[in-house]
Design a protein around this motif. Structure first.
Motif, PDB file in Angstrom:
ATOM      1  N   ALA A 200      17.745   8.181 -39.333  1.00 41.93           N
ATOM      2  CA  ALA A 200      16.443   7.889 -38.513  1.00 41.93           C
ATOM      3  C   ALA A 200      17.039   7.138 -37.272  1.00 41.93           C
ATOM      4  CB  ALA A 200      15.522   7.174 -39.131  1.00 41.93           C
ATOM      5  N   LEU A 201      17.902   6.278 -37.315  1.00 45.25           N
ATOM      6  CA  LEU A 201      18.136   5.295 -36.132  1.00 45.25           C
ATOM      7  C   LEU A 201      19.232   6.362 -35.455  1.00 45.25           C
ATOM      8  CD1 LEU A 201      19.032   2.063 -37.817  1.00 45.25           C
ATOM      9  CD2 LEU A 201      16.946   2.480 -36.272  1.00 45.25           C
ATOM     10  N   GLN A 202      20.150   7.103 -35.946  1.00 48.58           N
ATOM     11  CA  GLN A 202      20.970   8.014 -35.120  1.00 48.58           C
ATOM     12  C   GLN A 202      20.211   8.760 -34.564  1.00 48.58           C
ATOM     13  OE1 GLN A 202      24.070   7.541 -34.591  1.00 48.58           O
ATOM     14  NE2 GLN A 202      23.904   9.254 -33.175  1.00 48.58           N
ATOM     15  N   THR A 203      19.294   9.466 -35.250  1.00 44.67           N
ATOM     16  CA  THR A 203      18.380  10.538 -34.526  1.00 44.67           C
ATOM     17  C   THR A 203      17.645   9.865 -33.316  1.00 44.67           C
ATOM     18  OG1 THR A 203      17.846  11.713 -36.539  1.00 44.67           O
ATOM     19  CG2 THR A 203      16.404  12.010 -34.769  1.00 44.67           C
ATOM     20  N   ALA A 204      17.240   8.593 -33.347  1.00 46.80           N
ATOM     21  CA  ALA A 204      16.514   7.867 -32.071  1.00 46.80           C
ATOM     22  C   ALA A 204      17.572   7.784 -31.067  1.00 46.80           C
ATOM     23  CB  ALA A 204      16.130   6.562 -32.500  1.00 46.80           C
ATOM     24  N   VAL A 205      18.637   7.441 -31.347  1.00 44.48           N
ATOM     25  CA  VAL A 205      19.815   7.189 -30.106  1.00 44.48           C
ATOM     26  C   VAL A 205      19.975   8.785 -29.349  1.00 44.48           C
ATOM     27  CG1 VAL A 205      22.204   6.920 -29.846  1.00 44.48           C
ATOM     28  CG2 VAL A 205      21.081   5.468 -31.572  1.00 44.48           C
ATOM     29  N   GLU A 206      20.144   9.508 -30.075  1.00 43.76           N
ATOM     30  CA  GLU A 206      20.272  11.091 -29.553  1.00 43.76           C
ATOM     31  C   GLU A 206      18.860  11.586 -28.773  1.00 43.76           C
ATOM     32  OE1 GLU A 206      21.325  13.373 -32.777  1.00 43.76           O
ATOM     33  OE2 GLU A 206      23.266  12.399 -33.112  1.00 43.76           O
ATOM     34  N   GLN A 207      17.680  10.978 -28.813  1.00 46.19           N
ATOM     35  CA  GLN A 207      16.712  10.942 -28.123  1.00 46.19           C
ATOM     36  C   GLN A 207      16.454  10.781 -26.889  1.00 46.19           C
ATOM     37  OE1 GLN A 207      14.103  13.037 -29.688  1.00 46.19           O
ATOM     38  NE2 GLN A 207      15.052  13.025 -31.772  1.00 46.19           N
ATOM     39  N   ILE A 208      15.886  11.462 -26.034  1.00 46.16           N
ATOM     40  CA  ILE A 208      16.055  11.106 -24.595  1.00 46.16           C
ATOM     41  C   ILE A 208      14.916  10.204 -24.095  1.00 46.16           C
ATOM     42  CG2 ILE A 208      15.620  11.984 -22.111  1.00 46.16           C
ATOM     43  CD1 ILE A 208      17.060  14.539 -23.267  1.00 46.16           C
ATOM     44  N   SER A 209      13.801  10.369 -24.934  1.00 41.47           N
ATOM     45  CA  SER A 209      12.533   9.554 -24.462  1.00 41.47           C
ATOM     46  C   SER A 209      12.733   8.009 -24.784  1.00 41.47           C
ATOM     47  CB  SER A 209      11.235   9.890 -25.264  1.00 41.47           C
ATOM     48  OG  SER A 209      10.344   9.136 -25.214  1.00 41.47           O
ATOM     49  N   LEU A 210      12.496   7.073 -24.084  1.00 44.39           N
ATOM     50  CA  LEU A 210      12.528   5.714 -24.324  1.00 44.39           C
ATOM     51  C   LEU A 210      11.510   5.431 -25.202  1.00 44.39           C
ATOM     52  CD1 LEU A 210      12.929   4.026 -20.588  1.00 44.39           C
ATOM     53  CD2 LEU A 210      14.391   4.373 -22.490  1.00 44.39           C
ATOM     54  N   ALA A 211      10.383   6.036 -25.134  1.00 44.19           N
ATOM     55  CA  ALA A 211       9.221   5.481 -26.220  1.00 44.19           C
ATOM     56  C   ALA A 211       9.714   6.067 -27.625  1.00 44.19           C
ATOM     57  CB  ALA A 211       8.124   6.287 -25.806  1.00 44.19           C
ATOM     58  N   GLU A 212      10.223   7.176 -27.515  1.00 42.91           N
ATOM     59  CA  GLU A 212      10.810   7.356 -29.138  1.00 42.91           C
ATOM     60  C   GLU A 212      11.849   6.697 -29.650  1.00 42.91           C
ATOM     61  OE1 GLU A 212      10.674  12.254 -29.442  1.00 42.91           O
ATOM     62  OE2 GLU A 212      11.818  11.660 -27.676  1.00 42.91           O
ATOM     63  N   LYS A 213      12.711   6.063 -28.984  1.00 42.92           N
ATOM     64  CA  LYS A 213      13.761   5.139 -29.088  1.00 42.92           C
ATOM     65  C   LYS A 213      13.055   3.869 -29.519  1.00 42.92           C
ATOM     66  CE  LYS A 213      17.262   6.744 -25.957  1.00 42.92           C
ATOM     67  NZ  LYS A 213      18.455   7.256 -26.943  1.00 42.92           N
ATOM     68  N   GLN A 214      12.025   3.373 -28.750  1.00 46.46           N
ATOM     69  CA  GLN A 214      11.586   2.072 -29.167  1.00 46.46           C
ATOM     70  C   GLN A 214      10.726   2.237 -30.288  1.00 46.46           C
ATOM     71  OE1 GLN A 214       9.182   1.824 -25.247  1.00 46.46           O
ATOM     72  NE2 GLN A 214      10.652   0.140 -24.463  1.00 46.46           N
ATOM     73  N   ASN A 215       9.973   3.315 -30.505  1.00 43.99           N
ATOM     74  CA  ASN A 215       8.968   3.309 -31.606  1.00 43.99           C
ATOM     75  C   ASN A 215       9.898   3.286 -33.022  1.00 43.99           C
ATOM     76  OD1 ASN A 215       6.676   3.546 -30.217  1.00 43.99           O
ATOM     77  ND2 ASN A 215       6.564   5.655 -30.152  1.00 43.99           N
ATOM     78  N   ALA A 216      11.174   4.307 -32.957  1.00 40.13           N
ATOM     79  CA  ALA A 216      12.047   4.266 -34.137  1.00 40.13           C
ATOM     80  C   ALA A 216      12.502   2.527 -34.458  1.00 40.13           C
ATOM     81  CB  ALA A 216      13.160   4.879 -33.653  1.00 40.13           C
TER      82      ALA A 216
END
Length: 415
Positions: free
Chosen positions: A299-315
């Motif tokens: 899940a953390l690696q998936t968040a790293v690959e996301q573009i959205s800051l909100a998605e990273k922060q939420n993860a």
């Protein structure tokens, strides 16, 4: 009878409210004092700034009508080289907290600023902070040599470099110096420096160099500062949003007509909770993998690959919310202690790559400081090695420096 019962109930409640929130604690007030030397309006004198920070996590709180409150008293005494008292200051402060987490927070502190103008020389500062609820007390003693800023005696002289958390307003209204020299990318950071020289015509050349823990230059800036008076007050904002997590040294070189003076200040860049920038979020997400389960790591690696800051922060927020536990003092400690270890690993093991990415750093990040370290150098072993032991968990880690260059690699582990 009903009136008597109501009176007894009110008395019992008042007595309960007067009991300390944490009566079994024996923690004395957590205090830090920082001394700095700047110029005084009278050029024959030198200014001593005594900045005192008190953390609420070292105080005993009482339940209040709305939330909780604590009270402490400060006594600060300044002595000269003859041990004579030359100044005394006292202050009493009452703190309020909305809930237990805020009352036990290690991320906020109460700040006090004391200003003295003395003749140049060495002074001792005695500080006593008394918790008015628990009657526990912390005493600190420190010394400071005040230099002469008299332009008739010195052609070019610098004050101490002072870190501030806000970069606007008059010097007396600046936000306090950093607690333990630590800040985070979300805060405004500025370096304040005073320069006095006899030459009021020639501009100052200011060079600012920032080095990381590996002594690499990460930022270098130069500018010309025109003269406006006998004392120039330099306020240099520092953008930290693009600096990686870690420790830094800032060197200020001030030159005028071939003469130069240097001032050095250190700071640590850390996170209070969830970073606000993509750079620091990716760093935090990558580091968190070391204490994550296989499912969480994905899940953390998936968040790293996301573009959205909100998605990273939420993860990242979801990851720590599942792990942070509330202790007896009402404070969440898991993420805070992890980020502290991350900074310590960078300082202790940083070299060709960030300290937390080395084998030593990864073990330190995951398990903290070992209970015992067995070290063998070239004098006692063909290849230098270290053995880290964690007694309570019955863990042992062997690190070998195969090339003799101080690069220890994990050789085996027993769980």
């Amino acid at each position: 009878m009903k009136t008597v019962l109501l009176a007894l109930l009110a008395f019992a409640l008042r007595g309960a409210m007067a009991q300390p929130l944490f009566p079994t604690e024996t923690i004395a007030p957590r205090v830090q004092i920082e001394l700095a030397n700047t110029t005084a309006p009278d050029s024959t004198l030198s200014r001593l700034l005594a900045c005192v920070s008190v953390l609420p996590s070292g105080l005993t709180f009482l339940p209040a009508i709305q939330g909780f409150e604590a009270e402490y008293e400060i006594v600060l005494e300044v002595l000269n080289v003859k041990s004579e008292t030359v100044a005394t200051r006292e202050a009493t402060t009452r703190l309020y907290a909305r809930d237990l987490t805020e009352a036990r927070s290690s991320q906020r502190y109460s700040f006090h600023r004391f200003v003295f103008d003395f003749p140049p020389g060495e002074y001792s500062v005695r500080l006593a902070v008394l918790d008015r609820v628990s009657n526990l007390r912390t005493d600190l003693v420190t010394t400071k040599a005040l230099r002469s800023f008299n332009s008739e005696q010195t052609s070019l002289v610098l004050s101490d470099a002072i870190w501030l958390e806000r970069a606007s307003g008059e010097e007396s209204n600046y936000a306090p110096m950093l607690f333990a020299n630590a800040t985070n990318p979300d805060r405004e950071l500025a370096l304040y420096l005073e320069v006095r020289s006899r030459d009021l015509q020639t501009p100052l050349h200011v060079q600012q160099t920032i080095r990381n823990a590996r002594q690499e230059i990460v930022l270098q800036q130069q500018r010309v500062w025109p003269r406006t008076g006998a004392i120039e007050r330099l306020l240099l904002p520092l953008g930290t949003e693009l600096l990686p997590y870690g420790s830094y040294a800032v060197e200020m070189l001030i030159q005028q007509d071939g003469r130069g003076q240097r001032a050095v200040a250190n700071f640590r860049l850390a996170w209070d909770n969830v970073p606000a920038t993509a750079l620091h979020l990716n760093h935090a997400l990558g580091a968190a993998k070391y204490v994550a389960t296989e499912e969480e790591r994905h899940a953390l690696q998936t968040a790293v690959e996301q573009i959205s800051l909100a998605e990273k922060q939420n993860a990242l927020r979801k990851f720590w919310q599942a792990r942070d536990t509330t202790n007896a003092n009402g404070a969440c400690t898991s993420s805070a202690s992890f980020y502290q270890r991350l900074l310590e690993a960078e300082d202790k093991f940083g070299g060709e790559k960030p300290g937390w990415q080395t084998d030593l750093g990864r073990v330190y990040l995951t398990h903290g400081a070992p209970d015992e370290i067995e070290i063998h150098t070239k004098a006692t072993a063909t290849q230098p090695f270290q053995v880290w032991r964690y007694h309570a968990r019955q863990l042992e880690f062997l690190f070998v420096d195969r090339k003799g260059l101080g690069l220890y690699q994990l050789a085996s582990r027993e769980d």
